[in-house]
Design a protein around this motif. Structure first.
Motif, PDB file in Angstrom:
ATOM      1  N   VAL A  13      44.517  38.428  33.811  1.00  0.00           N
ATOM      2  CA  VAL A  13      44.381  37.608  32.597  1.00  0.00           C
ATOM      3  C   VAL A  13      43.059  36.853  32.609  1.00  0.00           C
ATOM      4  CG1 VAL A  13      45.315  35.568  31.412  1.00  0.00           C
ATOM      5  CG2 VAL A  13      46.851  37.402  32.126  1.00  0.00           C
ATOM      6  N   ALA A 105      47.933  31.023  27.718  1.00  0.00           N
ATOM      7  CA  ALA A 105      48.369  31.946  28.766  1.00  0.00           C
ATOM      8  C   ALA A 105      49.505  31.260  29.514  1.00  0.00           C
ATOM      9  CB  ALA A 105      47.213  32.268  29.711  1.00  0.00           C
ATOM     10  N   MET A 147      46.485  40.008  26.515  1.00  0.00           N
ATOM     11  CA  MET A 147      45.479  38.953  26.350  1.00  0.00           C
ATOM     12  C   MET A 147      44.254  39.475  25.613  1.00  0.00           C
ATOM     13  SD  MET A 147      44.668  35.847  26.541  1.00  0.00           S
ATOM     14  CE  MET A 147      45.921  35.090  27.571  1.00  0.00           C
TER      15      MET A 147
END
Length: 393
Positions: A13, A105, A147
């Motif tokens: 990520v 996130a 993402m």
């Protein structure tokens, strides 16, 4: 051309964020999401991004700063888990009500108490009705890919809502897997530059963000949010189609795994789907017609599409990694069963609470779930429609 690497979900990520190169990243550490800003801070220090990285004093402040940056016209995000999300609770609703296209996130972790640092979905499920788009990953590759797609969805002119990219704490966030990364230039071209229409630093268009809303306006504001949510499913599919053309990896609102001819199905979110696929493969080899529907987009909830995917099954187990305290099961169970009811499904259904606080889920556990579904079919009776799996009685 993709590059193969071995990465944890958190590092994957963080790399996606490096490739996106957001304008502002306020951050406050909390297990198990801490590594995302930690990795990203090294990218800042090494000059690999020109992001304004802001260490703040709390999670409430990190979301507040992301909101301020987004309102000012910047591409912004932050990261958190569990109690950190709880601390920014007020700000989640503010971000959504202001129609700000920022990202979070979220590394899923049980929300205290009792205090626990391992995975379940109680944190994000608690925020399911806050007005955020929610997307979930089964593994590290999906966490990275989601993402990369996040800002394209959130910033779309028909959506303009914040997006939560979720992955399971420690199970994917810290475990290392082989994944395929896109080239930096591919991600940059795919995500593009953020060009907001209205923002606080635009001198040509004075505006207010977050003003007091009296009775005459509040209800219309909430209806406006709901209108943005109506467009999310189509945008998610459009972005996924373009992503597949670039990466070769296909995504939808959910994944239907060996569901076409299944008479028994499991519906679930997150990393335990991988374990369930192993159980399905084993049972399929024995001639059993079993399948999985793994939810990717949970908010908004694609009820009609899910009901359509389950229309031919005889029995369904909806698996919740969060307790709803309704005495009827968890949040996913409520949503899926409501969707089936509205579609006039005749399938027998049960809601199973599992994996709370990181409780392990084994292939044998999922085999037993499918065996229980067969018993339901044989008896033409769902039996207990609200159960716990793997608990010490």
């Amino acid at each position: 051309m993709g590059k193969r690497d071995r990465l944890s979900g958190n590092e994957a990520v963080a790399i996606a964020l490096r490739q996106i190169n957001p304008d502002v990243f306020p951050a406050f550490p909390i297990t198990p999401s801490t590594e995302i800003p930690q990795y990203f801070a090294s990218f800042v220090a090494n000059g690999q991004v020109d992001t304004e990285f802001i260490p703040v004093e709390s999670e409430h402040s990190s979301m507040s700063a992301a909101i301020g940056a987004s309102a000012a016209g910047a591409r912004a995000l932050t990261a958190t888990s569990s109690c950190g999300m709880a601390y920014m609770w007020e700000e989640l609703y503010i971000a959504a009500s202001n129609r700000l296209p920022l990202a979070l996130a979220l590394v899923n972790r049980a929300l205290s108490g009792p205090i626990n640092i391992n995975c379940d979905h109680s944190d994000s499920m608690g925020a399911r009705d806050s007005g955020w788009i929610q997307m979930y990953a089964e593994n590290n590759q999906e966490a990275y890919d989601n993402m990369v797609q996040a800002f394209r969805i959130s910033e779309h002119k028909d959506v303009r809502l914040p997006i939560m990219i979720c992955q399971d704490g420690f199970i994917t966030s810290h475990a290392v897997e082989n994944i395929e990364l896109l080239e930096d230039a591919e991600v940059k071209g795919f995500v593009g530059e953020y060009e907001p229409e209205n923002y606080l630093l635009n001198p040509e268009c004075p505006m207010a963000v977050g003003p007091y809303s009296v009775t005459d306006f509040y209800m219309e504001a909430k209806r406006n949010q709901a209108e943005g949510m109506k467009h999310v499913e189509k945008v998610v599919l459009d972005v996924a189609k373009e992503f597949a053309e670039m990466s070769g990896r296909e995504y939808g609102l959910f994944e239907a795994y060996k569901l076409e001819d299944a008479d028994r199905a499991v519906v679930m979110i997150g990393s335990a789907a991988g374990t369930t696929k192993d159980a399905i493969d084993k049972l399929r080899a024995q001639g059993e017609k079993v399948g999985l529907l793994k939810i990717r987009l949970y908010r908004p909830f694609p009820a009609e599409a899910i009901a359509e995917a389950l229309k031919n099954v005889k029995a369904v187990a909806v698996m919740d990694r969060a307790e709803g305290y309704t005495n009827h099961g968890g949040p996913l169970g409520s949503d899926v069963m409501a969707a089936m009811f509205r579609a006039r499904s005749t399938a027998l259904a049960t809601n199973i609470i599992y994996g709370l606080g990181g409780r392990d889920v084994r292939v044998e556990d999922m085999e037993q779930v499918f065996a229980d579904l067969q018993t339901m079919i044989d008896n033409d009776n769902a039996g207990e429609t609200y159960r716990y799996m793997g608990i010490r009685e």
